[in-house]
Each structure stands twice: as structure tokens, then as C-alpha cells.
Scaffold this motif. Structure first.
Motif, PDB file in Angstrom:
ATOM      1  N   LEU A  50       0.803  -1.268  -0.028  1.00  0.00           N
ATOM      2  CA  LEU A  50      -0.068   0.026   0.081  1.00  0.00           C
ATOM      3  C   LEU A  50       0.762   1.168   0.071  1.00  0.00           C
ATOM      4  CD1 LEU A  50      -2.986  -0.936   2.305  1.00  0.00           C
ATOM      5  CD2 LEU A  50      -2.810  -0.684  -0.282  1.00  0.00           C
ATOM      6  N   GLU A  76       1.500   1.429  -3.715  1.00  0.00           N
ATOM      7  CA  GLU A  76       0.641   1.466  -4.691  1.00  0.00           C
ATOM      8  C   GLU A  76      -0.903   1.678  -3.750  1.00  0.00           C
ATOM      9  OE1 GLU A  76       0.639  -1.957  -7.731  1.00  0.00           O
ATOM     10  OE2 GLU A  76       2.493  -2.273  -6.442  1.00  0.00           O
ATOM     11  N   GLY A  77      -1.019   2.855  -3.381  1.00  0.00           N
ATOM     12  CA  GLY A  77      -2.285   3.276  -2.565  1.00  0.00           C
ATOM     13  C   GLY A  77      -3.498   2.938  -3.219  1.00  0.00           C
ATOM     14  N   ARG A  78      -3.557   3.162  -4.574  1.00  0.00           N
ATOM     15  CA  ARG A  78      -4.943   2.939  -5.032  1.00  0.00           C
ATOM     16  C   ARG A  78      -5.284   1.525  -5.421  1.00  0.00           C
ATOM     17  NH1 ARG A  78      -6.710   7.853  -8.646  1.00  0.00           N
ATOM     18  NH2 ARG A  78      -7.985   6.158  -9.604  1.00  0.00           N
ATOM     19  N   LEU A  79      -4.563   0.386  -5.190  1.00  0.00           N
ATOM     20  CA  LEU A  79      -4.676  -0.897  -5.145  1.00  0.00           C
ATOM     21  C   LEU A  79      -5.962  -1.397  -4.874  1.00  0.00           C
ATOM     22  CD1 LEU A  79      -2.877  -3.280  -6.899  1.00  0.00           C
ATOM     23  CD2 LEU A  79      -2.401  -3.702  -4.692  1.00  0.00           C
ATOM     24  N   SER A  80      -6.552  -2.046  -5.703  1.00  0.00           N
ATOM     25  CA  SER A  80      -7.951  -2.431  -5.263  1.00  0.00           C
ATOM     26  C   SER A  80      -7.892  -3.436  -4.263  1.00  0.00           C
ATOM     27  CB  SER A  80      -8.708  -2.988  -6.290  1.00  0.00           C
ATOM     28  OG  SER A  80      -8.448  -4.273  -6.772  1.00  0.00           O
ATOM     29  N   ASN A  81      -8.823  -3.645  -3.353  1.00  0.00           N
ATOM     30  CA  ASN A  81      -8.782  -4.592  -2.245  1.00  0.00           C
ATOM     31  C   ASN A  81      -8.590  -5.923  -2.871  1.00  0.00           C
ATOM     32  OD1 ASN A  81      -8.850  -5.481   0.509  1.00  0.00           O
ATOM     33  ND2 ASN A  81     -10.591  -6.724  -0.057  1.00  0.00           N
ATOM     34  N   ASP A 113      -7.244  -6.770  -5.472  1.00  0.00           N
ATOM     35  CA  ASP A 113      -5.583  -7.003  -6.047  1.00  0.00           C
ATOM     36  C   ASP A 113      -4.630  -7.157  -5.056  1.00  0.00           C
ATOM     37  OD1 ASP A 113      -6.492  -6.866  -8.931  1.00  0.00           O
ATOM     38  OD2 ASP A 113      -6.002  -4.813  -9.127  1.00  0.00           O
ATOM     39  N   GLN A 143      -3.331   7.802   6.569  1.00  0.00           N
ATOM     40  CA  GLN A 143      -4.123   8.544   5.376  1.00  0.00           C
ATOM     41  C   GLN A 143      -3.548   8.112   4.156  1.00  0.00           C
ATOM     42  OE1 GLN A 143      -2.471  12.591   6.674  1.00  0.00           O
ATOM     43  NE2 GLN A 143      -2.304  12.709   4.145  1.00  0.00           N
ATOM     44  N   TYR A 144      -4.338   8.517   3.159  1.00  0.00           N
ATOM     45  CA  TYR A 144      -3.957   8.099   1.799  1.00  0.00           C
ATOM     46  C   TYR A 144      -4.130   9.305   0.972  1.00  0.00           C
ATOM     47  CZ  TYR A 144      -5.778   3.410   2.881  1.00  0.00           C
ATOM     48  OH  TYR A 144      -5.654   2.111   3.619  1.00  0.00           O
ATOM     49  N   ALA A 181      -2.346  11.598  -2.971  1.00  0.00           N
ATOM     50  CA  ALA A 181      -1.934  11.367  -4.343  1.00  0.00           C
ATOM     51  C   ALA A 181      -0.697  12.497  -4.254  1.00  0.00           C
ATOM     52  CB  ALA A 181      -2.834  12.062  -5.195  1.00  0.00           C
TER      53      ALA A 181
END
Length: 167
Positions: free
Chosen positions: A17, A20-25, A27, A54-55, A57
């Protein structure tokens, strides 16, 4: 502050994460060899425990018109009460400062600033930082090139072997 107890799967989740914080659960679950529901429960538990703060961009500063990075050391007046709270409050209000650290040694604070150009930096330095009455010394270092710039924390001390931990 005590570290949260994490197992090898938590380590893998955090390592992935961070990159690659935008990776789907779905994946993420596949990459850590879990089904989606337990993976999501683990991520939610890491969020609740504050391990995942936090997440965000991450932007390229130059592509949004911020071409100058300066690292600034600041010394504050030592007579009387140390104005650290007033300084911290001022720093939190300056968008040019992306990080600020209280330091040991010869300096009190280290500011990481990102601005448009040298004119913007001069306006920030003379119009804001040097106007604080308790600032007694400032030294600026202008960055020529970012050799390494990451937001990922090293997790190898937790037992994750980066060569084996990437799914």
C-alpha cells in the motif's frame, strides 16, 4: 509511543500500500494471498490502529509550477520562554512548508519548503519567516536535484524481507 504488533501479512499489506495506495482490495488480497474479506478487515484494523494514517496522491512539484525546493534551518530566541508553540502555529499556516522538524544540535527547526521560484522564496523568507520576532538565525539550502524522494517507510526492521515481501 509503542509500536503496534504486526504479522508478516500486515507487513506485506503495508509494503504494497505504501507503493500502490490505489490498489483495489481484490488485487491487494491476491498479492498477499488472502481472500478479499479478511484482507479488507486487516486494512481497516491497520487504519483504526493509526498504522495507516491517511491516503494521498503524490504530485510532481514541477508539473504544478513549484520549481524550487529549499531546506531551511531556523534558530529561535533562547532568552525567556521558548516561543516554540508560536513558531509551530505560524509554520502550520504556511503552505510553502511541506515538513517541519524540531531538531537537536545547532539549530532548532528544519523546514522543507517548496515554492514556485526564487522570487516566491524571497517573498516567503522576508515576508513571513524573518518577520517573526523570535527568529534569530536562518540558513537556506536550495536543492539542485532530488536524488531520492519517497514517502515509503522502511519496514525491514519488522521482519519483512523486501526481496521476498513484494507480491
Amino acid at each position: 509511543m509503542k509500536a503496534v504488533e504486526l504479522d508478516a501479512i500486515d507487513h506485506k499489506i503495508l509494503d504494497i500500500l505504501q507503493r500502490e495506495g490505489r490498489l483495489s482490495n481484490q488485487d491487494l488480497a491476491e498479492r498477499v494471498a488472502l481472500s478479499p474479506a479478511p484482507c479488507l478487515r486487516r486494512v481497516r484494523a491497520l487504519e483504526k490502529a493509526g498504522v495507516i494514517r491517511q491516503y494521498a496522491a503524490l504530485l510532481d512539484p514541477r508539473k504544478v509550477g513549484l520549481g524550487l525546493t529549499a531546506l531551511i534551518t531556523v534558530k529561535l530566541e533562547k532568552r525567556g520562554a521558548m516561543p516554540s508553540e508560536a513558531f509551530a502555529k505560524a509554520v502550520r499556516g504556511w503552505p510553502e512548508v511541506v515538513s517541519c522538524y524540531s531538531m537537536t544540535g545547532d539549530t532548532d527547526y528544519l523546514l522543507w519548503t517548496v515554492v514556485e521560484d526564487l522570487d516566491h522564496y524571497n517573498r516567503f523568507l522576508t515576508g513571513q519567516l524573518l518577520k517573526l520576532p523570535y527568529v534569530v538565525d536562518v540558513k537556506s539550502n536550495l536543492a539542485l536535484e532530488a536524488i531520492k524522494l519517497t514517502t515509503s517507510l522502511p519496514l525491514n526492521h519488522l521482519g519483512l524481507d523486501p526481496r521476498k515481501g513484494r507480491g
